[in-house]
Design a protein around this motif. Structure first.
Motif, PDB file in Angstrom:
ATOM      1  N   CYS A 177       0.852  -1.191   0.000  1.00  0.00           N
ATOM      2  CA  CYS A 177       0.000   0.000   0.000  1.00  0.00           C
ATOM      3  C   CYS A 177       0.884   1.236   0.000  1.00  0.00           C
ATOM      4  CB  CYS A 177      -0.907   0.002   1.237  1.00  0.00           C
ATOM      5  SG  CYS A 177      -2.229   1.239   1.172  1.00  0.00           S
ATOM      6  N   SER A 178       0.881   1.931  -1.128  1.00  0.00           N
ATOM      7  CA  SER A 178       1.717   3.123  -1.255  1.00  0.00           C
ATOM      8  C   SER A 178       1.188   4.239  -0.363  1.00  0.00           C
ATOM      9  CB  SER A 178       1.742   3.590  -2.707  1.00  0.00           C
ATOM     10  OG  SER A 178       0.467   4.076  -3.101  1.00  0.00           O
ATOM     11  N   SER A 179       1.994   5.248  -0.157  1.00  0.00           N
ATOM     12  CA  SER A 179       1.570   6.381   0.662  1.00  0.00           C
ATOM     13  C   SER A 179       0.355   7.072   0.052  1.00  0.00           C
ATOM     14  CB  SER A 179       2.720   7.374   0.829  1.00  0.00           C
ATOM     15  OG  SER A 179       3.181   7.828  -0.438  1.00  0.00           O
ATOM     16  N   VAL A 180       0.318   7.130  -1.277  1.00  0.00           N
ATOM     17  CA  VAL A 180      -0.825   7.747  -1.969  1.00  0.00           C
ATOM     18  C   VAL A 180      -2.093   6.934  -1.729  1.00  0.00           C
ATOM     19  CG1 VAL A 180      -1.819   8.329  -4.213  1.00  0.00           C
ATOM     20  CG2 VAL A 180       0.581   8.852  -3.746  1.00  0.00           C
ATOM     21  N   ASP A 181      -1.977   5.608  -1.861  1.00  0.00           N
ATOM     22  CA  ASP A 181      -3.142   4.747  -1.653  1.00  0.00           C
ATOM     23  C   ASP A 181      -3.597   4.770  -0.196  1.00  0.00           C
ATOM     24  OD1 ASP A 181      -3.408   3.996  -4.279  1.00  0.00           O
ATOM     25  OD2 ASP A 181      -2.171   2.191  -4.075  1.00  0.00           O
ATOM     26  N   LYS A 182      -2.668   4.904   0.727  1.00  0.00           N
ATOM     27  CA  LYS A 182      -3.035   5.010   2.143  1.00  0.00           C
ATOM     28  C   LYS A 182      -3.878   6.249   2.393  1.00  0.00           C
ATOM     29  CE  LYS A 182       0.834   2.466   4.174  1.00  0.00           C
ATOM     30  NZ  LYS A 182       2.011   2.510   5.074  1.00  0.00           N
ATOM     31  N   ILE A 183      -3.465   7.354   1.785  1.00  0.00           N
ATOM     32  CA  ILE A 183      -4.210   8.609   1.945  1.00  0.00           C
ATOM     33  C   ILE A 183      -5.601   8.487   1.326  1.00  0.00           C
ATOM     34  CG2 ILE A 183      -4.297  11.041   1.235  1.00  0.00           C
ATOM     35  CD1 ILE A 183      -1.222  11.053   1.417  1.00  0.00           C
ATOM     36  N   ARG A 184      -5.668   7.921   0.130  1.00  0.00           N
ATOM     37  CA  ARG A 184      -6.955   7.796  -0.569  1.00  0.00           C
ATOM     38  C   ARG A 184      -7.903   6.862   0.176  1.00  0.00           C
ATOM     39  NH1 ARG A 184      -4.936   6.133  -6.435  1.00  0.00           N
ATOM     40  NH2 ARG A 184      -6.987   6.693  -7.226  1.00  0.00           N
ATOM     41  N   LEU A 185      -7.376   5.734   0.632  1.00  0.00           N
ATOM     42  CA  LEU A 185      -8.217   4.780   1.355  1.00  0.00           C
ATOM     43  C   LEU A 185      -8.698   5.355   2.687  1.00  0.00           C
ATOM     44  CD1 LEU A 185      -6.304   1.438   0.649  1.00  0.00           C
ATOM     45  CD2 LEU A 185      -8.636   2.005  -0.089  1.00  0.00           C
ATOM     46  N   SER A 186      -7.826   6.065   3.374  1.00  0.00           N
ATOM     47  CA  SER A 186      -8.210   6.680   4.653  1.00  0.00           C
ATOM     48  C   SER A 186      -9.294   7.722   4.441  1.00  0.00           C
ATOM     49  CB  SER A 186      -6.986   7.321   5.318  1.00  0.00           C
ATOM     50  OG  SER A 186      -6.020   6.347   5.659  1.00  0.00           O
ATOM     51  N   PHE A 187      -9.133   8.520   3.392  1.00  0.00           N
ATOM     52  CA  PHE A 187     -10.136   9.551   3.083  1.00  0.00           C
ATOM     53  C   PHE A 187     -11.477   8.908   2.745  1.00  0.00           C
ATOM     54  CE2 PHE A 187     -12.382  11.889  -0.267  1.00  0.00           C
ATOM     55  CZ  PHE A 187     -12.664  13.071   0.410  1.00  0.00           C
ATOM     56  N   LEU A 188     -11.456   7.859   1.914  1.00  0.00           N
ATOM     57  CA  LEU A 188     -12.691   7.201   1.507  1.00  0.00           C
ATOM     58  C   LEU A 188     -13.379   6.540   2.698  1.00  0.00           C
ATOM     59  CD1 LEU A 188     -11.478   5.624  -1.854  1.00  0.00           C
ATOM     60  CD2 LEU A 188     -13.290   7.329  -1.621  1.00  0.00           C
ATOM     61  N   ALA A 189     -12.590   5.902   3.569  1.00  0.00           N
ATOM     62  CA  ALA A 189     -13.170   5.254   4.749  1.00  0.00           C
ATOM     63  C   ALA A 189     -13.829   6.280   5.665  1.00  0.00           C
ATOM     64  CB  ALA A 189     -12.084   4.491   5.501  1.00  0.00           C
ATOM     65  N   GLU A 190     -13.166   7.408   5.859  1.00  0.00           N
ATOM     66  CA  GLU A 190     -13.718   8.472   6.696  1.00  0.00           C
ATOM     67  C   GLU A 190     -14.999   9.029   6.081  1.00  0.00           C
ATOM     68  OE1 GLU A 190     -12.458  12.917   8.404  1.00  0.00           O
ATOM     69  OE2 GLU A 190     -10.976  11.664   7.393  1.00  0.00           O
ATOM     70  N   ASN A 191     -14.972   9.219   4.778  1.00  0.00           N
ATOM     71  CA  ASN A 191     -16.137   9.748   4.072  1.00  0.00           C
ATOM     72  C   ASN A 191     -17.301   8.765   4.096  1.00  0.00           C
ATOM     73  OD1 ASN A 191     -16.828  12.221   2.823  1.00  0.00           O
ATOM     74  ND2 ASN A 191     -16.974  11.202   0.842  1.00  0.00           N
ATOM     75  N   MET A 192     -16.996   7.487   3.959  1.00  0.00           N
ATOM     76  CA  MET A 192     -18.030   6.452   4.008  1.00  0.00           C
ATOM     77  C   MET A 192     -18.775   6.492   5.338  1.00  0.00           C
ATOM     78  SD  MET A 192     -16.601   2.981   2.250  1.00  0.00           S
ATOM     79  CE  MET A 192     -14.869   3.104   2.643  1.00  0.00           C
ATOM     80  N   THR A 193     -18.024   6.587   6.420  1.00  0.00           N
ATOM     81  CA  THR A 193     -18.618   6.629   7.750  1.00  0.00           C
ATOM     82  C   THR A 193     -19.482   7.877   7.919  1.00  0.00           C
ATOM     83  OG1 THR A 193     -16.734   5.429   8.680  1.00  0.00           O
ATOM     84  CG2 THR A 193     -18.120   6.667  10.209  1.00  0.00           C
ATOM     85  N   LYS A 194     -18.959   9.006   7.484  1.00  0.00           N
ATOM     86  CA  LYS A 194     -19.667  10.280   7.619  1.00  0.00           C
ATOM     87  C   LYS A 194     -20.950  10.297   6.796  1.00  0.00           C
ATOM     88  CE  LYS A 194     -19.020  15.259   6.838  1.00  0.00           C
ATOM     89  NZ  LYS A 194     -18.081  16.301   6.353  1.00  0.00           N
ATOM     90  N   VAL A 195     -20.852   9.921   5.524  1.00  0.00           N
ATOM     91  CA  VAL A 195     -22.018   9.964   4.631  1.00  0.00           C
ATOM     92  C   VAL A 195     -23.064   8.934   5.034  1.00  0.00           C
ATOM     93  CG1 VAL A 195     -22.824   9.711   2.247  1.00  0.00           C
ATOM     94  CG2 VAL A 195     -20.659  10.866   2.710  1.00  0.00           C
ATOM     95  N   SER A 196     -22.624   7.747   5.428  1.00  0.00           N
ATOM     96  CA  SER A 196     -23.579   6.704   5.811  1.00  0.00           C
ATOM     97  C   SER A 196     -24.370   7.120   7.050  1.00  0.00           C
ATOM     98  CB  SER A 196     -22.863   5.375   6.062  1.00  0.00           C
ATOM     99  OG  SER A 196     -21.973   5.467   7.150  1.00  0.00           O
ATOM    100  N   THR A 197     -23.694   7.716   8.020  1.00  0.00           N
ATOM    101  CA  THR A 197     -24.381   8.163   9.235  1.00  0.00           C
ATOM    102  C   THR A 197     -25.425   9.233   8.914  1.00  0.00           C
ATOM    103  OG1 THR A 197     -22.425   7.713  10.592  1.00  0.00           O
ATOM    104  CG2 THR A 197     -24.072   9.216  11.506  1.00  0.00           C
ATOM    105  N   GLY A 198     -25.017  10.230   8.146  1.00  0.00           N
ATOM    106  CA  GLY A 198     -25.935  11.309   7.789  1.00  0.00           C
ATOM    107  C   GLY A 198     -27.082  10.851   6.923  1.00  0.00           C
ATOM    108  N   THR A 199     -26.823   9.882   6.041  1.00  0.00           N
ATOM    109  CA  THR A 199     -27.854   9.419   5.112  1.00  0.00           C
ATOM    110  C   THR A 199     -28.853   8.490   5.785  1.00  0.00           C
ATOM    111  OG1 THR A 199     -26.316   9.588   3.245  1.00  0.00           O
ATOM    112  CG2 THR A 199     -28.265   8.207   2.939  1.00  0.00           C
ATOM    113  N   LEU A 200     -28.354   7.484   6.469  1.00  0.00           N
ATOM    114  CA  LEU A 200     -29.242   6.484   7.068  1.00  0.00           C
ATOM    115  C   LEU A 200     -30.180   7.081   8.101  1.00  0.00           C
ATOM    116  CD1 LEU A 200     -26.800   3.440   7.459  1.00  0.00           C
ATOM    117  CD2 LEU A 200     -28.357   3.999   5.576  1.00  0.00           C
ATOM    118  N   ASN A 201     -29.744   8.128   8.763  1.00  0.00           N
ATOM    119  CA  ASN A 201     -30.580   8.775   9.773  1.00  0.00           C
ATOM    120  C   ASN A 201     -31.684   9.638   9.168  1.00  0.00           C
ATOM    121  OD1 ASN A 201     -29.115   7.668  11.866  1.00  0.00           O
ATOM    122  ND2 ASN A 201     -27.741   9.422  12.073  1.00  0.00           N
TER     123      ASN A 201
END
Length: 278
Positions: free
Chosen positions: A181-205
């Motif tokens: 996992c390159s440094s670039v992929d680590k940043i992208r995956l971390s951002f996507l995971a954070e966004n997934m959690t944020k959007v899912s919480t706001g949407t499902l509620n």
């Protein structure tokens, strides 16, 4: 004169009522047509997302996915053929998608991983915007459905959420094939995971449901929350923060796909309920 006045008023009421009924009938027909188009576009988005993920595995060295890619391309071809027979074929977004998809398939040389990823993302974005445009053009917005005041979350946020998961699936699949996992992929995956959690919480509620669908709705929500938590944990533990990546690409791809399916179940449940209100 009084009798004539009463007759005129009566005729006016009848005509006004008839116009209102005809307008409502026309809107209802349009809404049902819109749902048909949306339930054709959504699977196409899912197929192109799968194609992106498997292409990532292939470009990163997994030749075993090639037959699956061919099968996916055939499935996509069938859905495109179906949509090309609808009114959507004249839409600029659809024409842009169709042209881009055909050109991408004609490449004689393997594209780079990043180029393939970007092109797939562009294709999916076009389809996602087309789906949202269709909801507006065919009266499937909260303005026309007071019982579902947040139906826009279905056409927009749920689509964005599954796309975030799809992107994480593609990137993570490539990482799990390479075992790096390159440094670039680590940043992208971390951002996507954070966004997934944020959007899912706001949407499902904010999703609505019919009173007799509460049990089914809550079950879908519970499963989706569990899946997203499991996936984001794996992304952090097995990919981003791991010095020795051991998770198999097929296992990661399946986990991400199951997470998408959980949110797709919510999407189609929302659509089914909306259809009952028409």
């Amino acid at each position: 004169m009084e009798h004539i006045f009463i007759i005129v008023v009566g005729l006016f009421i009848i005509i006004a009522f008839s116009i209102r009924v005809a307008k409502r009938s026309k809107i209802k027909k349009s809404q049902l047509q819109g749902i048909t188009y949306i339930t054709q576009l959504k699977p196409l988005i899912s197929l192109v997302q799968q194609h992106r993920g498997l292409t990532s595995a292939w470009l990163n060295g997994d030749e075993n996915v090639k037959p699956k890619l061919v099968n996916l391309q055939n499935e996509i071809k069938q859905v495109i053929h179906l949509l090309n027979k609808t009114d959507l074929q004249a839409n600029e977004r659809w024409m842009s998608f169709y042209d881009h998809w055909q050109r991408m398939l004609e490449f004689k040389i393997k594209p780079s991983v990043s180029n393939s990823f970007d092109q797939h993302c562009s294709l999916i974005k076009n389809l996602s915007y087309l789906l949202e445009d269709t909801s507006e053009s065919y009266f499937l917005t909260s303005e026309h459905h007071k019982g579902f005041p947040n139906i826009g979350y279905t056409w927009r946020e749920l689509i964005v959420l599954t796309e975030n998961i799809g992107q994480a699936r593609a990137i993570g699949t490539g990482v799990s094939v390479q075992k790096h996992c390159s440094s670039v992929d680590k940043i992208r995956l971390s951002f996507l995971a954070e966004n997934m959690t944020k959007v899912s919480t706001g949407t499902l509620n904010n999703l609505h449901y019919l009173s007799d669908e509460i049990e089914k709705h809550n079950n879908h929500i519970q499963i989706a929350r569990s899946k997203i938590q499991e996936l984001t944990l794996v992304i952090a533990k097995e990919l981003v923060n791991s010095t020795d990546i051991t998770i198999e690409s097929q296992d990661y791809f399946s986990m991400a796909s199951n997470t998408i399916s959980a949110f797709d179940d919510i999407f189609y449940h929302q659509v089914d309920q909306l259809k009952r209100l028409i």
